[in-house]
Structures are given as C-alpha cells and as structure tokens.
Design a protein around this motif. Sequence first.
Motif, PDB file in Angstrom:
ATOM      1  N   LEU A  26       0.803  -1.216   0.000  1.00 17.30           N
ATOM      2  CA  LEU A  26       0.000   0.000   0.000  1.00 17.30           C
ATOM      3  C   LEU A  26       0.846   1.281   0.000  1.00 17.30           C
ATOM      4  N   GLY A  27       2.159   1.113   0.170  1.00 19.66           N
ATOM      5  CA  GLY A  27       3.042   2.280   0.161  1.00 19.66           C
ATOM      6  C   GLY A  27       2.853   3.174   1.374  1.00 19.66           C
ATOM      7  N   VAL A  28       2.410   2.601   2.486  1.00 23.12           N
ATOM      8  CA  VAL A  28       2.292   3.389   3.719  1.00 23.12           C
ATOM      9  C   VAL A  28       3.346   2.906   4.710  1.00 23.12           C
ATOM     10  N   ARG A  29       3.412   3.607   5.855  1.00 22.53           N
ATOM     11  CA  ARG A  29       4.397   3.214   6.858  1.00 22.53           C
ATOM     12  C   ARG A  29       3.867   2.024   7.671  1.00 22.53           C
ATOM     13  N   PHE A  30       4.786   1.234   8.198  1.00 20.01           N
ATOM     14  CA  PHE A  30       4.420   0.095   9.034  1.00 20.01           C
ATOM     15  C   PHE A  30       3.573   0.565  10.218  1.00 20.01           C
ATOM     16  N   GLU A  31       3.956   1.718  10.801  1.00 23.97           N
ATOM     17  CA  GLU A  31       3.249   2.180  12.007  1.00 23.97           C
ATOM     18  C   GLU A  31       1.859   2.748  11.689  1.00 23.97           C
ATOM     19  N   ASP A  32       1.547   2.917  10.401  1.00 26.24           N
ATOM     20  CA  ASP A  32       0.190   3.368  10.035  1.00 26.24           C
ATOM     21  C   ASP A  32      -0.809   2.203  10.061  1.00 26.24           C
ATOM     22  N   VAL A  33      -0.284   0.974  10.100  1.00 28.95           N
ATOM     23  CA  VAL A  33      -1.135  -0.200   9.945  1.00 28.95           C
ATOM     24  C   VAL A  33      -1.395  -0.848  11.302  1.00 28.95           C
ATOM     25  N   SER A  34      -2.650  -1.196  11.557  1.00 29.08           N
ATOM     26  CA  SER A  34      -2.958  -2.009  12.738  1.00 29.08           C
ATOM     27  C   SER A  34      -3.775  -3.212  12.283  1.00 29.08           C
ATOM     28  N   ILE A  35      -3.884  -4.203  13.173  1.00 26.52           N
ATOM     29  CA  ILE A  35      -4.544  -5.436  12.762  1.00 26.52           C
ATOM     30  C   ILE A  35      -5.549  -5.903  13.810  1.00 26.52           C
ATOM     31  N   VAL A  36      -6.678  -6.394  13.314  1.00 28.26           N
ATOM     32  CA  VAL A  36      -7.639  -7.121  14.135  1.00 28.26           C
ATOM     33  C   VAL A  36      -7.614  -8.544  13.580  1.00 28.26           C
ATOM     34  N   ALA A  37      -7.323  -9.516  14.445  1.00 26.93           N
ATOM     35  CA  ALA A  37      -7.093 -10.861  13.910  1.00 26.93           C
ATOM     36  C   ALA A  37      -7.815 -11.922  14.719  1.00 26.93           C
ATOM     37  N   ALA A  38      -8.066 -13.049  14.046  1.00 31.40           N
ATOM     38  CA  ALA A  38      -8.454 -14.295  14.720  1.00 31.40           C
ATOM     39  C   ALA A  38      -9.677 -14.151  15.613  1.00 31.40           C
ATOM     40  N   ASP A  39     -10.727 -13.557  15.086  1.00 33.25           N
ATOM     41  CA  ASP A  39     -11.985 -13.413  15.818  1.00 33.25           C
ATOM     42  C   ASP A  39     -13.098 -13.630  14.801  1.00 33.25           C
ATOM     43  N   THR A  40     -13.792 -14.765  14.894  1.00 39.52           N
ATOM     44  CA  THR A  40     -14.747 -15.087  13.828  1.00 39.52           C
ATOM     45  C   THR A  40     -15.928 -14.133  13.806  1.00 39.52           C
ATOM     46  N   GLY A  41     -16.086 -13.329  14.865  1.00 37.46           N
ATOM     47  CA  GLY A  41     -17.161 -12.344  14.860  1.00 37.46           C
ATOM     48  C   GLY A  41     -16.827 -11.107  14.057  1.00 37.46           C
ATOM     49  N   THR A  42     -15.560 -10.814  13.886  1.00 42.06           N
ATOM     50  CA  THR A  42     -15.185  -9.560  13.234  1.00 42.06           C
ATOM     51  C   THR A  42     -14.203  -9.722  12.078  1.00 42.06           C
ATOM     52  N   THR A  43     -13.565 -10.868  11.971  1.00 36.54           N
ATOM     53  CA  THR A  43     -12.553 -11.017  10.913  1.00 36.54           C
ATOM     54  C   THR A  43     -12.983 -12.083   9.903  1.00 36.54           C
ATOM     55  N   PRO A  44     -12.598 -11.918   8.654  1.00 40.11           N
ATOM     56  CA  PRO A  44     -13.047 -12.865   7.630  1.00 40.11           C
ATOM     57  C   PRO A  44     -12.362 -14.224   7.771  1.00 40.11           C
ATOM     58  N   VAL A  45     -12.997 -15.205   7.199  1.00 38.98           N
ATOM     59  CA  VAL A  45     -12.589 -16.604   7.364  1.00 38.98           C
ATOM     60  C   VAL A  45     -11.137 -16.863   6.958  1.00 38.98           C
ATOM     61  N   ASP A  46     -10.483 -17.628   7.810  1.00 38.48           N
ATOM     62  CA  ASP A  46      -9.165 -18.160   7.487  1.00 38.48           C
ATOM     63  C   ASP A  46      -9.125 -19.573   8.039  1.00 38.48           C
ATOM     64  N   ILE A  47      -8.552 -20.485   7.291  1.00 39.91           N
ATOM     65  CA  ILE A  47      -8.596 -21.899   7.673  1.00 39.91           C
ATOM     66  C   ILE A  47      -7.680 -22.217   8.847  1.00 39.91           C
ATOM     67  N   GLY A  48      -6.865 -21.256   9.252  1.00 44.34           N
ATOM     68  CA  GLY A  48      -6.117 -21.429  10.494  1.00 44.34           C
ATOM     69  C   GLY A  48      -4.623 -21.526  10.328  1.00 44.34           C
ATOM     70  N   THR A  49      -3.974 -21.648  11.470  1.00 47.57           N
ATOM     71  CA  THR A  49      -2.517 -21.652  11.497  1.00 47.57           C
ATOM     72  C   THR A  49      -2.014 -23.076  11.608  1.00 47.57           C
ATOM     73  N   TRP A  50      -1.565 -23.611  10.505  1.00 40.75           N
ATOM     74  CA  TRP A  50      -1.005 -24.972  10.446  1.00 40.75           C
ATOM     75  C   TRP A  50      -0.201 -25.091   9.164  1.00 40.75           C
ATOM     76  N   GLY A  51       0.763 -26.012   9.197  1.00 41.54           N
ATOM     77  CA  GLY A  51       1.517 -26.319   7.974  1.00 41.54           C
ATOM     78  C   GLY A  51       2.219 -25.123   7.362  1.00 41.54           C
ATOM     79  N   SER A  52       2.625 -24.163   8.185  1.00 39.25           N
ATOM     80  CA  SER A  52       3.369 -23.009   7.666  1.00 39.25           C
ATOM     81  C   SER A  52       2.636 -22.305   6.536  1.00 39.25           C
ATOM     82  N   ARG A  53       1.345 -22.039   6.741  1.00 35.66           N
ATOM     83  CA  ARG A  53       0.576 -21.489   5.645  1.00 35.66           C
ATOM     84  C   ARG A  53       0.303 -19.994   5.758  1.00 35.66           C
TER      85      ARG A  53
END
Lengths: 163, 758
Positions: free
Chosen positions: B495-522
């Motif tokens: 996105l060409g922005v600074r690292f400190e401009d970015v924040s993350i909301v993660a791993a909450d099925t109520g607010t974050t989109p589907v991800d099959i999970g953390t396994w197999g170095s994926r």
Amino acid sequence: MQQRQRIIELNVNGETHTLAVEPQRTLLEVLRDNLGLTGAKRGCDQGYCNACTVLVDGKAVNSCLILAVRAQGKRITTIEGLSHNGRMHPLQEAFVNRGAIQCGFCTPGMVLTAKALLDANPDPSEMQIRRAISGNLCRCTGYVKVVEAIKEAARVLKTGGAA
Amino acid sequence: MKEYSVVGKRLPRIDSPAKAMGQAKYAADLVLPRMLHGKVLRSPHPHARILNIDTSQAEGLPGVKAVVTGKDTKGVKFGGWRAFTQLIDQYPLCMDKVRYIGDEVAAVAAVDEDTAEEALDLIRVDYEPLQAILDPEAAMKEGAPRIHEEVERNICWSRFIEFGNVEEGFARSDYVREDNFSLQTQAYAPTEPRACLASFDHAGRLTIWTSTQCPYPVQCQLAAALGLREGDVRVVQPFLGGGFGAKFELFPYEVCCSLLAQKTGRPVKMMYTRQEEFSASRTRHAMKIWLKTGFKKDGTLMARQARAVLDGGAYTSFGPTVTFTAGFFHTLLYRLPNYKYEGYRVFTNKPPSSGMRGIGAVQPFFAGETQMDMVARDLGIDPIELRLKNARQPNEVIPKLTTVNSCGLSECLTKVGESTRWHERQSKLPPGRGIGIACAGQQSGGAFNWFRTRLAFSNARVRANDDGTVVLFAGAADIGQGSSTVLCQILAEELGVRFEDVSIVAADTGTTPVDIGTWGSRVTFQAGNAVRAAAIELKKQLFAVVAPKLNADPVDLDIKDRKIFAKGRPEPSMPFPEAVTAAQAANKGKILEVAGSYHPEGKGIVSPAYSFVAVVAEVEVDRETGQVKVDRLTVAHDCGQPINPMSVEGQVEGSVHMGLGYALTEQVVSEKGEMLNPSFLDYRIPTALDMPEVKIIEVITDEPEGPFGAKEAGEGCVAPVAPAIANAIYDAIGVRVKDLPITPEKVLKALREAQPNS
C-alpha cells in the motif's frame, strides 16, 4: 472446602494491599485472582517452568511455590511493576527490539529472572546468563535472542539507561 | 534482489511490548462477572466400556452448578475431516466407551476450581475394562480387539503413493540398502496450558475465547457439536502461548465448557493443568519406518521404497495428513525416478497423535537423511556431494504430487559446507568429535481441502481511514510465530504506507473474515497473499478516483511513502489521506474497505511452494558415559524472500531447539497406556544450558507464488536437526543409532555392539 480466610497485607509493586485470603492460596493465585496481576503465568503449578516468576525482596521466586501468607512484609515486584507509565525497563526494551519474544508466555518470568541477575551481577558472562535462566522454559525461541537481549540490557544499564 | 521499504526489515513485532509488560491477556487471564470454573473428569482406563455414570453426589456438593455427561450432549461426533466423514470420530464426552487414559467422561462447573475438582471425585463411573491395545503392529493384526467398532484391523487411514517402477529401479541400481528406523512420541509442550472461557448471550449465541490456532474450524465444529448455527458461535483467540499444532483442533473440553455455560446461564472458564496438557491433548506420531533405497555407483538415486506404521492413538485427529506427508517427504529433496510408499495409521489406546511442527516431516527425514549418510559412506562419496548430485532443482515436477517452483537446496548445501569448512573436517576431527549434515524441506501450507470449506482458505479485509491509518482484518491466528506483524508488513509494503500506520484485528470469527487457520506453515504465504490481494484492490479503487486529479491514467499510478503519483513523474502527487478522503466523497461517504482472498486452487495435492534447509551439526561424544554434547548447529535456509528476517531467525532457532530435544532428550514414556512423565521435570525440553550455538545462513530465492517472493519459514528447520546430529555422532564414534531419542544408554549399547570385546 472453604478455609477460614486470613487478612494479610501484601506490598506489590510499591502499593500495599489488604486482602482476605485462605491460608493455602499461593502467591501466584492471589496475584492473579485477587489483584488481577495476570502477567505472572500459571504454566505448571509445580515450580518447573518458572513462568510464574516474580521478585520477592529482589530475588527471583516461583510464585506458585510460596503461600501468599508467607509473602507478608516482603517487597514483591511483578512484571506489571517493571514498566512505568507505559515506559519499558531496558530489559523489556531489549527483549522487544532483539526479537526475544515469540508467544510471550514465558516472557514475564524470563524478564524478571534477568532483572534479578543483573541487579546482583551487572556484567554477567554468557554462561552466567544461561545458568540464571536455565529454569525458565521456553518452547519458542531456543533462548538465542533471549540471551542476546539480556546482554544488550546489561550494556544499556551499565551506561546509565536504568528505568 | 528487489528493494523493499517494509518487507525484509528486522522490525520488532507489534505485540511484543504488550507481552513484555505483562499486559497481553491469554485465555486463562480472562475473567467475566459471575464466572464459574469448569473441570473435566477423565478416564483412568486405556480401554473400557462405560456401564453407568452416577453424578448425584457431585451435583449435591455445595458450590456445584452443573454436571454434564455424554447424555447431555447431542451425541454427535466431531472432527475436522469434513472431506472424509468416516474420520470424524470423537465425542465431546464419551458415550459408551473410553479409548485412552484421559478420555473425557464428565464435566463440572462450580463456583471455584477447588469445588469443581472436589466434585470430580464424587462422580461415580462404573467401567468394564477391555483389553488395551498399545502396539500399532499388534493392533493391525487380524482378530485384534477393535478400538472403534467400525474400523477393521484398527487401521484409521492408509495411504499409498507410487510413481515410476521401483522394482525396475532397484534392478538397475548398483547398490541397494534397507534400514529400519524408529521414532518416539514427542509432546508438544507449549508453555501455555490451554484454557477457554465460554459465555452465552440472551439470544442463545455463544462467544468462546479459547487457546486455538484455528478460530474458524473451531467455530464450525463447535456449532455442529452444540447444534447451533455457525453464525451463532463466535470464536475469539486471545494471545496464545504457543501451539506447534497442539491447539489446532476443537477439543472436547471446549464443547464441555460451552455446554456448562449453556446449562448454567453463566460464563464458564476451563484451564488445563500441566499434566492434562501433556497427557490429554495430542502428541507427535511415533513411527516405524522401513526404507529401501537404490543408487548407481556414481551416486545417482534410482529408486526408493518406504513403509511407515504410525501410532495413531485413540482418535483420528490430523493423522491422515501425517500419513500422507510421511510418504510425500521422501520425494521432495532429491530427483527420484521411481517411488513406492505405503503408510498405515493405526488406532491404539493412547492419547491421539496429530500434526506437530514439521508435520509428518521429522520422521521420514530422520530415516531418509540418516540413510543418505550411510549410502555416502558405503559408496565413498562425500555426503554433501552425494546430496548435490541428486538435489532437487527449481521448476521440477514430482509426479502425481506437486510442482516445486523456487528451490535453493543446492545453495543451502554449498553454503553450509563452506561455512563449517566441511571438506577439511568431515572424518578428520579428533576422536570423540564429529560433524554431520542433513537436509529437509517443508510445505507453505496445504493445498488439499480436508475441511471441505466452500470459502477461500485465506481472506482479508482492509479499511483505509482518511487520517492515513489502515486497519487490517484477518482471520489468520498469530500463535507466537509473528504472523500478525508479517501481515502488517505485507500490507504496508503493497500500500506504500508506513508500518506504524497499519494495525490489525485478527483471529476473531465475529469480526474477521474466514481463514482456515494456522497450520503447515501457511499463514505468511496464504494469508499474506490474501492481504496483498486486498491491498491491490484498495489501490485500484484509490487510483480510479485520484487519476483525473493527477491528469494520469489509473494504470500509470503508483504509491510510495504515502503519496500517489504517476510512475516516473513524482509530481504532481496526492497524499494518501487526501486520496482516501476523495474516495469516500466520490462514494457518498461510504467507508473505503475492500476484501482480498487466496485459495491454493490447482496447486497439486500438497502445497503451492516449498522451503528448503541444510543443517550441519558439530558434536562431542563421551565414550565413557554415552553423553552427546552438541556444540554448534549451522543452518542454511531457503525461505524465499524473508518478510521479517528477525522473525525468521527466531523461527529457525525455535525449530532447532525442538529438533534438538527430539534428537536427544524428549520422549513420552508410557506404561499400560499411562504417560509416566507428564511434567516439565520428567519430560525434558532443552534448557538455555543445553542449547548450542546456532548459526543461520539466509539463502534468498524468489518464490513466484508467494507474497513478495516469500514462502515457508522456519518450520522445516526442525526436521534435519536429529539426522544431522545422528550423522555427526557416527562421524565422532563410528556407531549408528537409528531410533530416537539418542540417549546415553543407546550410545553405549551401540558402542558395545560395535566392539564386543572392549
């Protein structure tokens, strides 16, 4: 199984708390459940993993192995007491900047063990560092960056960066 | 090498300060008003029929709020294998039978932990003990008692792989050898014992904060187990104290905790004890491997045949994947024209085995890489040269299985040899000192849809705010490996922005989109691709609005340092916040938020990309005591483009540590199905004093499928440690130990057998 509670005074991170606790409660339980200081982790409850390490009168102690009633009259420092107004202690800064933290579950115990070491020996050799943290189990880092971070913090503290 | 502004930088992790200051909340740290405490009653028998359960006394204990048994559940089995429903085989609470010491029988919610514990003692269970089957080979025999009634010969899963013609390959070989290898049960031993906190709202919707690597699969499975709709179950991952595969699935205690919360109408928290974390979770598969390999005199690999028997324990868990990868990995490192594999995963009355860091990789690589060393010595070819002669090269196809794009294996071998002065030292060190090499590779996440999800494996949403901040919503779970930081780096870079401009909301099925999970170095690879796709879409929308204002075509625009400009013409430009404001205005104030996804479609049945690694171990062996001391491990690792080199190093060092324990000290010891060493005192993971010097050599390749050329990092490095150490031990004292862990007893025994008269 309710035991009669005792009233105790605990000095934690410079504040005195008056608490009613059952005599069989460990310091770890009282810190976590009565005071909400959850930085000390319950990793094994057997004194083997050192994730529950706190400082008692400056010494690194497994808080799961001492009863809260026995901690009366002593100065207790938890990980929450090491930073001030969001400003990290040089050890915490070094752990962050050196990548010594992965899952972070062992980190509070590791940092406080290192604090006790550096307070007693400001210029430890690598072997002395390794020996000091040899009871703090970590499954993520292989201890490589933990040792580097403690070395760096020792350097910073010697040159007057003490928090 | 390409120049990046955020990718490739040694940035401290975004969550490190919270962890350093003790502010990070893990599942066991969470508290809700009126919260109850739950405990699980576990089977004391390895195999028994449940005749009766009497909970009346427990229910009468003051402070007990609810007791549940199998009858209170829906009585439906759960499991992750929605693609093969016969593999879904575990009940939340045992219905008729217990299948290992630790199997869940009943659960209690009470006002505090002590009361819940006391109540467990008051539950009376009548069992009819059945014959326990503890040895997989015996369990496979015709007529052996069945652990699951519908499963013949207790074979949970069998897998066959074949290409070329092995008989012909062996016939055309000048040299053929066969060896048997034995691999022990390893415990995951994350420092955090798992915990969860379940709470229902007035409308019957569940929120569970739980120690999991896979919020979305847990959401789906938990909903099915409770008879709820998936949308009525929200799974939130708090900070997680290590996973390594241990916290990959839904576990019975999470269902019990939810049931108790439902029944009592109050939040319920459950925390595993350390003993439960060792003996009632999962383990790495113990395995017996027979391996036959044929070579030409000049060292050309002609054929390989392998048979593996996996000790599966009581339930399927992630075992079928391990059964497959334990066969696949024999094909990855070297050009192999003829191959045949048969793998059997067998039920036994022990804790279930599953996929652990280096899933189905550490076992075959121990066998293959130890045997490679024996072959080299027999043929009189240097072990590095033998590997280089056969090494996998970029853009090669492994028949019927996969395509390897980028591959730095040869460079790993060359560099690790140079760094350790291999040629001057191998076979030339003083007695008792030795040097050994081994290699491995690892997948960048799986391509096979075992969960039969209709959704892409990774999804991400990105919201740009008009103050210049950017928020990433990603279902991917950071389990301590640093993925949230890496995903933010990928987003900031694209996105060409600074690292400190970015924040993350993660791993909450109520607010974050589907991800099959953390396994197999994926995660870096697959979730990273999803994040990048979202960032590209966001730029497209911004450029469409900005282009007219800069008198340019949208396709000619670029963004760097938070400024949008036409390529090759830095001015005029528009600052990023201004562009976001313009995009919002152009859409009547609609927030600027986009989605991206990644699914490994058409990428074979294994993985879209592979990492490679070569490790050299230097050891000292005491012939008197059998003690092995590892002095140094040098690791050359091809992980594509490292997104965060400091994190990559951390992953490598951690993997090496786990591999060291696997090689020398770690082993689940059990008797009659009971784990005898379920504590950190008796189960020895290496301490800071046991850890050797680790030297890491980055081998950078550009993986075309990966985000900014990245691929799997670190996990692959667990596998070559044990064979490198075993090979170094041979170099030091001339004996082979082919079963792990290599304890002093085994070294002494091997020495005695080699010199019966000494």
